[in-house]
Design an enzyme around this catalytic site. Structure first.
Site, PDB file in Angstrom:
ATOM      1  N   GLY A   5      -1.878  -2.644  -4.673  1.00 39.73           N
ATOM      2  CA  GLY A   5      -2.129  -1.950  -3.418  1.00 39.73           C
ATOM      3  C   GLY A   5      -2.370  -0.477  -3.670  1.00 39.73           C
TER       4      GLY A   5
ATOM      5  N   HIS B 278       4.548  -1.455   2.541  1.00 41.24           N
ATOM      6  CA  HIS B 278       4.593  -0.408   1.510  1.00 41.24           C
ATOM      7  C   HIS B 278       3.373   0.513   1.648  1.00 41.24           C
ATOM      8  CE1 HIS B 278       5.238   0.799  -2.928  1.00 41.24           C
ATOM      9  NE2 HIS B 278       4.067   1.325  -2.614  1.00 41.24           N
ATOM     10  N   GLU B 279       2.177  -0.086   1.848  1.00 45.30           N
ATOM     11  CA  GLU B 279       0.956   0.727   1.913  1.00 45.30           C
ATOM     12  C   GLU B 279       0.883   1.535   3.214  1.00 45.30           C
ATOM     13  OE1 GLU B 279      -0.511   1.163  -0.785  1.00 45.30           O
ATOM     14  OE2 GLU B 279       0.437  -0.527  -1.790  1.00 45.30           O
TER      15      GLU B 279
ATOM     16  N   HIS C 193       2.768   4.690   3.032  1.00 48.43           N
ATOM     17  CA  HIS C 193       2.070   5.795   2.352  1.00 48.43           C
ATOM     18  C   HIS C 193       1.298   6.666   3.344  1.00 48.43           C
ATOM     19  CE1 HIS C 193       2.624   5.449  -1.962  1.00 48.43           C
ATOM     20  NE2 HIS C 193       2.370   4.159  -1.957  1.00 48.43           N
TER      21      HIS C 193
ATOM     22  N   LEU D 246       1.967   2.805  -7.832  1.00 50.98           N
ATOM     23  CA  LEU D 246       1.098   3.481  -8.801  1.00 50.98           C
ATOM     24  C   LEU D 246       1.371   4.984  -8.849  1.00 50.98           C
ATOM     25  CD1 LEU D 246      -2.280   1.586  -8.196  1.00 50.98           C
ATOM     26  CD2 LEU D 246      -0.700   1.345 -10.127  1.00 50.98           C
TER      27      LEU D 246
HETATM   28 ZN   LIG Z   1       2.827   2.822  -3.457  1.00 51.37          ZN
END
Ligand SMILES: [Zn+2]
Length: 176
Positions: free
Chosen positions: A51, A141-142, A145, A100
């Protein structure tokens, strides 16, 4: 689009302040945005990751790309513009998450097991879908962000501070 026109972007890592900013809504889905989607997918697959949110490559727009398929499985890329969580289940699931932007660190995080999301797709059409399993974890999770939230924020303050300190030190030492 040919591969030559696509570009792998640099992924920002902790403690880059951009990761803590709130992203602005995307106003229209056009060729430029589709190019950004393709670059994000390429960057995600190259990393490799499952992701990526636009703020992670320094673009403060509400755009995420995901694909939790394993290496030996067919690709299942999903792109979401202006995603919005409509509903979450009371039932929870735990998943060992990574990011990441926080390389080489994982932690078990508990999140709602099912998530209903409204979003705009690659063609600019409104969609609504329910996600469960890894997809539910991933989409939450995304979307986090886009609001400047990282998965380490769900850890104890002590643990989170330790992670941030480690990355701050590494960056200062020029290791990243
Ligand atoms: Zn992340």
């Amino acid at each position: 689009m040919s591969a030559a026109q696509m570009a792998i972007k640099t992924i920002l890592t902790l403690p880059d302040p951009v990761l803590r900013k709130t992203a602005k809504p995307v106003e229209r889905v056009d060729a430029d945005l589709r190019r950004l989607m393709d670059d994000m997918l390429l960057t995600m697959y190259d990393a490799p990751g499952i992701g990526l949110a636009a703020p992670q490559i320094g673009v403060l727009r509400r755009l995420i790309v995901m694909d939790p398929a394993k290496d030996d499985e067919p690709k299942t890329p999903l792109v979401m513009v202006n995603p919005e969580i409509l509903d979450r289940s009371d039932e929870m699931r735990t998943h060992e998450e990574g990011c990441l932007s926080i390389p080489d660190f994982t932690a078990e995080i508990e999140r709602p097991a099912k998530t209903r999301v409204a979003y705009i797709d690659r063609e600019g059409k409104k969609q609504e879908a329910e996600f469960e399993g890894i997809w539910s974890t991933l989409v939450q999770h995304e979307i986090d962000h886009l609001n400047g939230v990282l998965f380490i924020d769900y850890l104890s303050r002590l643990k989170r501070d330790m992670v941030v300190r480690k990355f701050t030190k590494q960056k200062r030492a020029g290791a990243l």
